[in-house]
Design a protein around this motif. Structure first.
Motif, mmCIF file in Angstrom:
data_model
loop_
_atom_site.group_PDB
_atom_site.id
_atom_site.type_symbol
_atom_site.label_atom_id
_atom_site.label_comp_id
_atom_site.label_asym_id
_atom_site.label_seq_id
_atom_site.Cartn_x
_atom_site.Cartn_y
_atom_site.Cartn_z
ATOM 1 N N GLU A 77 202.064 -31.439 65.177
ATOM 2 C CA GLU A 77 202.204 -31.155 66.241
ATOM 3 C C GLU A 77 202.699 -29.581 66.920
ATOM 4 O OE1 GLU A 77 206.192 -32.851 66.392
ATOM 5 O OE2 GLU A 77 205.167 -34.709 66.338
ATOM 6 N N LYS A 78 203.139 -28.706 65.523
ATOM 7 C CA LYS A 78 202.619 -27.267 65.356
ATOM 8 C C LYS A 78 201.136 -26.593 65.177
ATOM 9 C CE LYS A 78 208.339 -27.402 65.141
ATOM 10 N NZ LYS A 78 208.312 -26.080 64.166
ATOM 11 N N GLN A 79 199.869 -27.294 64.542
ATOM 12 C CA GLN A 79 199.274 -26.519 63.824
ATOM 13 C C GLN A 79 197.912 -27.717 63.978
ATOM 14 O OE1 GLN A 79 201.161 -26.249 59.899
ATOM 15 N NE2 GLN A 79 201.063 -24.304 60.271
ATOM 16 N N GLU A 80 197.154 -26.874 63.914
ATOM 17 C CA GLU A 80 195.592 -27.313 64.290
ATOM 18 C C GLU A 80 194.330 -26.523 62.970
ATOM 19 O OE1 GLU A 80 195.110 -27.278 68.143
ATOM 20 O OE2 GLU A 80 193.937 -25.866 67.998
ATOM 21 N N VAL A 81 193.628 -27.375 62.938
ATOM 22 C CA VAL A 81 192.800 -26.840 61.837
ATOM 23 C C VAL A 81 190.859 -26.463 62.550
ATOM 24 C CG1 VAL A 81 191.516 -27.801 59.617
ATOM 25 C CG2 VAL A 81 193.588 -28.313 59.741
ATOM 26 N N ARG A 82 190.744 -25.786 62.394
ATOM 27 C CA ARG A 82 189.168 -25.460 62.433
ATOM 28 C C ARG A 82 188.486 -25.450 61.169
ATOM 29 N NH1 ARG A 82 191.488 -26.885 66.503
ATOM 30 N NH2 ARG A 82 190.881 -25.923 68.326
ATOM 31 N N GLY A 83 186.949 -25.808 60.788
ATOM 32 C CA GLY A 83 186.513 -25.544 60.313
ATOM 33 C C GLY A 83 185.223 -24.333 60.294
ATOM 34 N N ILE A 84 185.153 -22.959 59.243
ATOM 35 C CA ILE A 84 184.841 -22.473 59.697
ATOM 36 C C ILE A 84 183.446 -21.555 58.848
ATOM 37 C CG2 ILE A 84 186.537 -21.020 60.389
ATOM 38 C CD1 ILE A 84 187.177 -19.495 58.476
ATOM 39 N N GLU A 85 183.568 -22.284 57.650
ATOM 40 C CA GLU A 85 182.601 -21.857 57.251
ATOM 41 C C GLU A 85 182.069 -22.982 55.908
ATOM 42 O OE1 GLU A 85 180.155 -19.475 53.964
ATOM 43 O OE2 GLU A 85 182.293 -19.052 54.012
ATOM 44 N N ILE A 86 180.757 -23.845 56.338
ATOM 45 C CA ILE A 86 179.726 -24.815 55.312
ATOM 46 C C ILE A 86 179.401 -24.927 54.698
ATOM 47 C CG2 ILE A 86 179.174 -26.230 57.932
ATOM 48 C CD1 ILE A 86 180.895 -28.289 55.742
ATOM 49 N N SER A 87 178.880 -24.791 53.364
ATOM 50 C CA SER A 87 177.580 -25.152 52.380
ATOM 51 C C SER A 87 177.736 -26.596 52.121
ATOM 52 C CB SER A 87 177.870 -24.044 51.461
ATOM 53 O OG SER A 87 178.455 -24.339 50.392
ATOM 54 N N ALA A 88 176.159 -27.193 52.472
ATOM 55 C CA ALA A 88 176.141 -27.512 51.267
ATOM 56 C C ALA A 88 174.060 -27.600 50.067
ATOM 57 C CB ALA A 88 176.046 -29.011 53.141
ATOM 58 N N ASN A 89 174.592 -28.393 49.576
ATOM 59 C CA ASN A 89 173.507 -28.671 48.445
ATOM 60 C C ASN A 89 173.228 -30.797 49.032
ATOM 61 O OD1 ASN A 89 175.123 -26.164 47.108
ATOM 62 N ND2 ASN A 89 172.371 -26.186 47.317
ATOM 63 N N HIS A 90 171.605 -30.741 48.880
ATOM 64 C CA HIS A 90 171.044 -32.446 49.328
ATOM 65 C C HIS A 90 170.662 -32.421 48.076
ATOM 66 C CE1 HIS A 90 172.880 -31.741 52.836
ATOM 67 N NE2 HIS A 90 172.113 -30.834 53.187
ATOM 68 N N LEU A 91 170.857 -33.078 46.487
ATOM 69 C CA LEU A 91 170.237 -33.187 45.542
ATOM 70 C C LEU A 91 168.975 -34.253 45.085
ATOM 71 C CD1 LEU A 91 173.688 -32.011 43.811
ATOM 72 C CD2 LEU A 91 171.672 -30.467 44.057
ATOM 73 N N ARG A 92 169.845 -35.545 46.105
ATOM 74 C CA ARG A 92 169.420 -36.438 45.958
ATOM 75 C C ARG A 92 168.777 -37.433 47.562
ATOM 76 N NH1 ARG A 92 171.859 -38.157 41.740
ATOM 77 N NH2 ARG A 92 170.488 -38.683 40.551
ATOM 78 N N SER A 93 168.150 -38.105 47.400
ATOM 79 C CA SER A 93 168.105 -38.940 48.349
ATOM 80 C C SER A 93 167.739 -40.004 48.793
ATOM 81 C CB SER A 93 166.161 -38.897 49.317
ATOM 82 O OG SER A 93 165.376 -39.040 48.362
ATOM 83 N N LYS A 94 168.196 -40.953 49.907
ATOM 84 C CA LYS A 94 168.668 -42.007 50.343
ATOM 85 C C LYS A 94 168.587 -42.272 51.354
ATOM 86 C CE LYS A 94 172.773 -44.469 49.346
ATOM 87 N NZ LYS A 94 172.048 -45.678 48.973
#
Length: 141
Positions: A77-94
């Motif tokens: 009710e008083k706060q919200e969240v924002r993603g500001i940085e993301i990193s990803a290592n893709h290690l296996r296919s599916k």
């Protein structure tokens, strides 16, 4: 204030309506005081042209579960969240089946949260390893 897993999962799954999370069929399935879990089916909806899980879909899952996990630590009710940085290592296919993303808190500050998100397949094999930074902001009315 005590932790209510069912309430957390209900709130997180309600966030999905009419969003990318609903389009990609993400579902929040487990929660604890310092982690959150979501699943996503691997099907043509999330494939890249070679018929494999698209890295962008994995990143969308990681950011969705990490951002929702940050919401467990704020007053919505008083706060919200924002993603500001993301990193990803893709290690296996599916190609098909289900992937499960577990976000675990690494750092919980007043305005910055850092998450490690492990995306695994049905056999607990690591598909992607992600790191997400979220920022806590005052809610704008």
């Amino acid at each position: 204030m005590s932790f209510d897993k069912d309430k957390v999962l209900e709130r997180c799954n309600n966030y999905c309506y009419n969003t990318l999370m609903e389009t990609l069929e993400m579902k929040f399935t487990d929660a604890g005081e310092d982690f959150l879990v979501a699943t996503m089916p691997v099907n043509p909806r999330v494939h890249q042209p070679m018929g494999l899980l698209h890295g962008g879909a994995s990143v969308a899952l990681a950011e969705s579960v990490g951002s929702a996990a940050s919401m467990m630590f704020v007053n919505p009710e008083k706060q919200e969240v924002r993603g500001i940085e993301i990193s990803a290592n893709h290690l296996r296919s599916k190609r098909e089946g289900m992937v499960t993303a577990t976000a675990k808190i690494i750092h919980k500050g007043a305005s910055i949260h850092l998450w490690e998100i492990r995306i695994v397949d049905e056999h607990e094999k690591l598909v992607s390893l992600c790191k997400l930074t979220t920022m806590v902001l005052p809610r704008k009315r």
